[in-house]
Design a protein around this motif. Sequence first.
Motif, PDB file in Angstrom:
ATOM      1  N   ALA A   1      55.545  32.537  37.544  1.00 60.48           N
ATOM      2  CA  ALA A   1      56.737  33.318  37.885  1.00 60.48           C
ATOM      3  C   ALA A   1      58.035  32.532  37.667  1.00 60.48           C
ATOM      4  CB  ALA A   1      56.639  33.774  39.344  1.00 60.48           C
TER       5      ALA A   1
ATOM      6  N   CYS B   1      58.538  33.792  43.819  1.00 61.09           N
ATOM      7  CA  CYS B   1      57.154  33.341  44.036  1.00 61.09           C
ATOM      8  C   CYS B   1      56.214  34.516  44.299  1.00 61.09           C
ATOM      9  CB  CYS B   1      57.138  32.377  45.226  1.00 61.09           C
ATOM     10  SG  CYS B   1      55.493  31.848  45.682  1.00 61.09           S
ATOM     11  N   VAL B   2      55.054  34.507  43.613  1.00 60.63           N
ATOM     12  CA  VAL B   2      54.061  35.556  43.826  1.00 60.63           C
ATOM     13  C   VAL B   2      52.890  35.053  44.691  1.00 60.63           C
ATOM     14  CG1 VAL B   2      54.696  36.858  41.769  1.00 60.63           C
ATOM     15  CG2 VAL B   2      52.920  35.108  41.594  1.00 60.63           C
ATOM     16  N   GLU B   3      53.089  33.906  45.318  1.00 60.76           N
ATOM     17  CA  GLU B   3      52.151  33.383  46.331  1.00 60.76           C
ATOM     18  C   GLU B   3      50.745  33.137  45.786  1.00 60.76           C
ATOM     19  OE1 GLU B   3      52.549  36.055  49.731  1.00 60.76           O
ATOM     20  OE2 GLU B   3      54.684  36.227  49.251  1.00 60.76           O
ATOM     21  N   CYS B   4      50.677  32.671  44.536  1.00 62.91           N
ATOM     22  CA  CYS B   4      49.354  32.404  43.956  1.00 62.91           C
ATOM     23  C   CYS B   4      48.785  31.072  44.422  1.00 62.91           C
ATOM     24  CB  CYS B   4      49.432  32.446  42.431  1.00 62.91           C
ATOM     25  SG  CYS B   4      50.320  31.048  41.714  1.00 62.91           S
TER      26      CYS B   4
ATOM     27  N   TRP C   1      54.460  24.030  51.138  1.00 63.23           N
ATOM     28  CA  TRP C   1      54.075  25.399  50.743  1.00 63.23           C
ATOM     29  C   TRP C   1      53.660  26.185  51.975  1.00 63.23           C
ATOM     30  CZ3 TRP C   1      50.922  29.489  50.558  1.00 63.23           C
ATOM     31  CH2 TRP C   1      50.911  30.308  49.423  1.00 63.23           C
TER      32      TRP C   1
ATOM     33  N   ALA D   1      49.107  28.138  43.033  1.00 62.54           N
ATOM     34  CA  ALA D   1      48.752  27.204  41.959  1.00 62.54           C
ATOM     35  C   ALA D   1      49.566  25.906  42.006  1.00 62.54           C
ATOM     36  CB  ALA D   1      48.931  27.882  40.604  1.00 62.54           C
ATOM     37  N   CYS D   2      50.850  25.996  42.354  1.00 59.76           N
ATOM     38  CA  CYS D   2      51.700  24.804  42.297  1.00 59.76           C
ATOM     39  C   CYS D   2      51.261  23.748  43.302  1.00 59.76           C
ATOM     40  CB  CYS D   2      53.159  25.184  42.495  1.00 59.76           C
ATOM     41  SG  CYS D   2      53.480  26.078  44.022  1.00 59.76           S
TER      42      CYS D   2
ATOM     43  N   VAL E   1      59.250  29.859  38.926  1.00 62.55           N
ATOM     44  CA  VAL E   1      59.951  29.481  40.164  1.00 62.55           C
ATOM     45  C   VAL E   1      60.646  28.124  40.006  1.00 62.55           C
ATOM     46  CG1 VAL E   1      59.562  28.783  42.573  1.00 62.55           C
ATOM     47  CG2 VAL E   1      58.516  30.876  41.674  1.00 62.55           C
ATOM     48  N   TYR E   2      60.007  27.204  39.284  1.00 61.94           N
ATOM     49  CA  TYR E   2      60.532  25.836  39.199  1.00 61.94           C
ATOM     50  C   TYR E   2      61.267  25.606  37.877  1.00 61.94           C
ATOM     51  CZ  TYR E   2      57.248  25.190  43.001  1.00 61.94           C
ATOM     52  OH  TYR E   2      56.585  25.321  44.185  1.00 61.94           O
TER      53      TYR E   2
ATOM     54  N   CYS F   1      53.312  27.497  37.042  1.00 60.68           N
ATOM     55  CA  CYS F   1      53.827  28.654  37.786  1.00 60.68           C
ATOM     56  C   CYS F   1      53.988  29.879  36.871  1.00 60.68           C
ATOM     57  CB  CYS F   1      55.173  28.301  38.428  1.00 60.68           C
ATOM     58  SG  CYS F   1      55.859  29.719  39.309  1.00 60.68           S
TER      59      CYS F   1
HETATM   60  S1  SF4 Z   1      52.689  29.802  44.592  1.00 68.51           S
HETATM   61 FE1  SF4 Z   1      53.634  28.263  43.316  1.00 68.51          FE
HETATM   62  S2  SF4 Z   1      52.779  28.606  41.270  1.00 68.51           S
HETATM   63 FE2  SF4 Z   1      52.391  30.448  42.439  1.00 68.51          FE
HETATM   64  S3  SF4 Z   1      54.121  31.779  41.997  1.00 68.51           S
HETATM   65 FE3  SF4 Z   1      54.623  30.658  43.883  1.00 68.51          FE
HETATM   66  S4  SF4 Z   1      55.774  28.932  43.165  1.00 68.51           S
HETATM   67 FE4  SF4 Z   1      54.707  29.735  41.377  1.00 68.51          FE
END
Ligand code: SF4
Length: 95
Positions: free
Chosen positions: A47, A64-67, A81, A69-70, A49-50, A45
Amino acid sequence: MRIEEKLYTLRYKKDEKPHLAIINPSECLKCAEVNGVPQPCIAVCPANVYSWINDKIVVAYENCVECGACRIACPYTNILWKYPRYGLGIALRYG
Ligand code: SF4
Ligand code: SF4
């Protein structure tokens, strides 16, 4: 451009309803044993977040930047998600 500079180009309208959640916390304990700490969701992540606090994953969904990836990185498909509700979440500050 550094990741911090990229994050600065985003603005965020908080959704009061979390758009991310851990489905089964006991899977995260197993994940910590198998993959070590930081686990894949934390490592991937951009950003922060975790976090792993008292043997639990804490989710600061507001960052969260909504990428996405997690949800790909989690080996146990253990992250619920969704995008934030319409009009909420991130938007580009420029462009
Ligand atoms: S989508 Fe997942 S990996 Fe991406 S910023 Fe949000 S929490 Fe982090
Ligand atoms: S990668 Fe998935 S299973 Fe592992 S700690 Fe994160 S959410 Fe839990």
